[in-house]
Design a protein around this motif. Structure first.
Motif, mmCIF file in Angstrom:
data_model
loop_
_atom_site.group_PDB
_atom_site.id
_atom_site.type_symbol
_atom_site.label_atom_id
_atom_site.label_comp_id
_atom_site.label_asym_id
_atom_site.label_seq_id
_atom_site.Cartn_x
_atom_site.Cartn_y
_atom_site.Cartn_z
ATOM 1 N N ARG A 1 0.849 -1.189 0.000
ATOM 2 C CA ARG A 1 0.000 0.000 0.000
ATOM 3 C C ARG A 1 0.884 1.238 0.000
ATOM 4 O O ARG A 1 1.962 1.231 0.592
ATOM 5 N N ILE A 2 0.414 2.296 -0.634
ATOM 6 C CA ILE A 2 1.080 3.591 -0.515
ATOM 7 C C ILE A 2 0.210 4.463 0.382
ATOM 8 O O ILE A 2 -0.974 4.696 0.089
ATOM 9 N N LEU A 3 0.789 4.908 1.486
ATOM 10 C CA LEU A 3 0.018 5.644 2.493
ATOM 11 C C LEU A 3 0.001 7.145 2.247
ATOM 12 O O LEU A 3 -0.946 7.829 2.641
ATOM 13 N N ALA A 4 1.051 7.680 1.621
ATOM 14 C CA ALA A 4 1.126 9.129 1.412
ATOM 15 C C ALA A 4 2.247 9.437 0.431
ATOM 16 O O ALA A 4 3.135 8.607 0.203
ATOM 17 N N VAL A 5 2.209 10.628 -0.144
ATOM 18 C CA VAL A 5 3.318 11.134 -0.948
ATOM 19 C C VAL A 5 3.962 12.293 -0.193
ATOM 20 O O VAL A 5 3.334 12.936 0.652
ATOM 21 N N SER A 6 5.234 12.548 -0.497
ATOM 22 C CA SER A 6 5.988 13.542 0.272
ATOM 23 C C SER A 6 5.783 14.968 -0.215
ATOM 24 O O SER A 6 6.188 15.917 0.456
ATOM 25 N N THR A 7 5.178 15.127 -1.376
ATOM 26 C CA THR A 7 5.049 16.447 -1.984
ATOM 27 C C THR A 7 3.744 17.136 -1.589
ATOM 28 O O THR A 7 2.816 16.507 -1.068
ATOM 29 N N GLY A 8 3.674 18.433 -1.894
ATOM 30 C CA GLY A 8 2.477 19.198 -1.557
ATOM 31 C C GLY A 8 1.303 18.924 -2.478
ATOM 32 O O GLY A 8 0.165 19.267 -2.163
ATOM 33 N N PHE B 1 1.373 9.482 -10.809
ATOM 34 C CA PHE B 1 1.514 8.032 -10.886
ATOM 35 C C PHE B 1 0.571 7.311 -9.939
ATOM 36 O O PHE B 1 0.155 6.192 -10.195
ATOM 37 N N PHE B 2 0.235 7.951 -8.828
ATOM 38 C CA PHE B 2 -0.715 7.376 -7.857
ATOM 39 C C PHE B 2 -1.693 8.475 -7.451
ATOM 40 O O PHE B 2 -1.670 8.959 -6.319
ATOM 41 N N PRO B 3 -2.549 8.889 -8.373
ATOM 42 C CA PRO B 3 -3.412 10.053 -8.121
ATOM 43 C C PRO B 3 -4.403 9.866 -6.983
ATOM 44 O O PRO B 3 -4.917 10.857 -6.446
ATOM 45 N N ASP B 4 -4.690 8.631 -6.598
ATOM 46 C CA ASP B 4 -5.644 8.389 -5.507
ATOM 47 C C ASP B 4 -4.986 8.447 -4.130
ATOM 48 O O ASP B 4 -5.690 8.389 -3.107
ATOM 49 N N VAL B 5 -3.658 8.555 -4.099
ATOM 50 C CA VAL B 5 -2.957 8.582 -2.813
ATOM 51 C C VAL B 5 -2.878 10.029 -2.311
ATOM 52 O O VAL B 5 -2.326 10.894 -2.995
ATOM 53 N N PRO B 6 -3.424 10.313 -1.123
ATOM 54 C CA PRO B 6 -3.394 11.689 -0.614
ATOM 55 C C PRO B 6 -2.005 12.095 -0.134
ATOM 56 O O PRO B 6 -1.160 11.258 0.197
ATOM 57 N N THR B 7 -1.766 13.385 -0.113
ATOM 58 C CA THR B 7 -0.517 13.919 0.418
ATOM 59 C C THR B 7 -0.526 13.834 1.938
ATOM 60 O O THR B 7 -1.574 13.617 2.565
ATOM 61 N N ALA B 8 0.658 14.034 2.525
ATOM 62 C CA ALA B 8 0.726 14.076 3.990
ATOM 63 C C ALA B 8 -0.073 15.261 4.521
ATOM 64 O O ALA B 8 -0.733 15.162 5.560
ATOM 65 N N ALA B 9 -0.015 16.372 3.797
ATOM 66 C CA ALA B 9 -0.757 17.561 4.234
ATOM 67 C C ALA B 9 -2.260 17.302 4.250
ATOM 68 O O ALA B 9 -2.974 17.757 5.154
ATOM 69 N N GLU B 10 -2.759 16.546 3.277
ATOM 70 C CA GLU B 10 -4.187 16.218 3.232
ATOM 71 C C GLU B 10 -4.596 15.329 4.399
ATOM 72 O O GLU B 10 -5.788 15.254 4.728
#
Length: 323
Positions: free
Chosen positions: A218-225, A230-239
């Protein structure tokens, strides 16, 4: 009209005095090019290096041979290039940690900016927080809650200084304790994620992408704002409640110091033609690589900007040299 002996001598003298074209000075490449990747095989940078070398092959008279020289967070392989002849036959592909290392490592045998020649920035390196599907959480918020209930039990894998910093910065902001576990490459980190030996880890989209069809990651978050395409359904950490969290890196091509500007332009132009090619761009998408090509001056500017950012982070105590 038959030219006189005097006119022939003058023409010969003029030809000798004129600057020789690049090809006459020694065409590049005149022998196989050694592309040093200072990280272990199977990681994101290694995958990109081999894809680029393969794509360059039809347009060059000599092959580009990828050589993995892992160790000391990329320092061992990078030092090899810093000491190489500046003739374009030894090149280096690094991630942005190359600059950050001077604040993360206790000592370095080179200056990461001054002792290399910038050639081109290649890609943006969005980091993703991965976890095995058997872990008892399926989101960043769930991971944070679990870590608060189980202090120190959520080890976070990293492969270099940037992913280590991202993991510890997230823990600092979330008020949790997640011990950093160092890996030599994203491929090795992902193997332990899939096997369930590592709870979570920060790695590149390139390293994560091959495992996403297995159902075991699973991908839990991305590091960017912003979310990654590539994983548009994965929310950012800020979200997910970690405000103003926006950290990413890059992959770049460097050479030894004191490379001739004309040679830098020639190599950068060859690489740019590959990165502008539609077929290669589709290959990057398949690999999970976000193209961000910039020529040498823009790469140097980015390296100098990063250096200022990491210097400020170190001064604030958010980066501490390894003991």
């Amino acid at each position: 009209m038959i030219p006189s002996r005097r006119s022939l001598l003058l023409a010969a003298a003029a030809a000798l005095a004129a600057p020789a074209p690049l090809a006459a000075q020694g065409a590049w490449p005149s022998r196989p090019v050694r592309l040093v990747v200072p990280y272990a095989a199977s990681g994101g940078t290694d995958i990109l290096a081999r894809a680029m070398a393969e794509a360059l092959r039809p347009s060059l008279p000599q092959p580009i041979v990828v050589e993995n020289r892992a160790g000391a967070a990329g320092v061992i392989g990078s030092e090899t290039v810093a000491r190489a002849e500046p003739d374009g036959h030894t090149l280096l592909m690094v991630v942005s940690t190359h600059v950050m290392n001077r604040y993360h490592l206790p000592s370095m045998p080179f200056d990461p900016i001054r002792d290399f020649t910038p050639i081109a920035m290649l890609t943006r390196n969005t980091m993703v927080l991965v976890a095995g599907s058997a872990q008892p959480f399926d989101s960043l918020r769930g991971m944070i809650d679990y870590a608060k209930r189980n202090p120190g039990r959520v080890g976070t894998g990293s492969t270099e200084a940037l992913s280590s910093f991202i993991g510890q910065e997230l823990a600092r902001r979330a008020g949790i304790e997640t011990p950093d576990i160092a890996y030599r490459s994203g491929g090795l980190l992902m193997n332990d994620i899939v096997a369930g030996h590592l709870p979570v880890g920060w790695t590149s989209t390139v390293s994560a992408t091959p495992h996403m069809q297995t159902g075991r990651v699973r991908i839990l978050a991305v590091s960017t704002g912003t979310r990654t395409p590539f994983f548009p359904d994965v929310p950012t950490a800020a979200e997910q409640g970690v405000s103003d969290f926006d950290l990413s890196g890059w992959v770049a091509l460097l050479g030894p110091p004191r490379m001739a500007p004309a040679l830098v332009e020639q190599i950068g132009g060859a690489v740019r033609r590959v990165f502008d090619d539609a077929t290669f761009q589709q290959r990057l998408v398949t690999l999970g690589v976000e193209r961000d090509f910039r020529p040498a001056p823009a790469l140097l500017e980015a390296m100098q900007r990063d250096d200022r950012i990491w210097a400020a982070a170190a001064q604030a105590g958010h980066i501490r040299p390894q003991q």
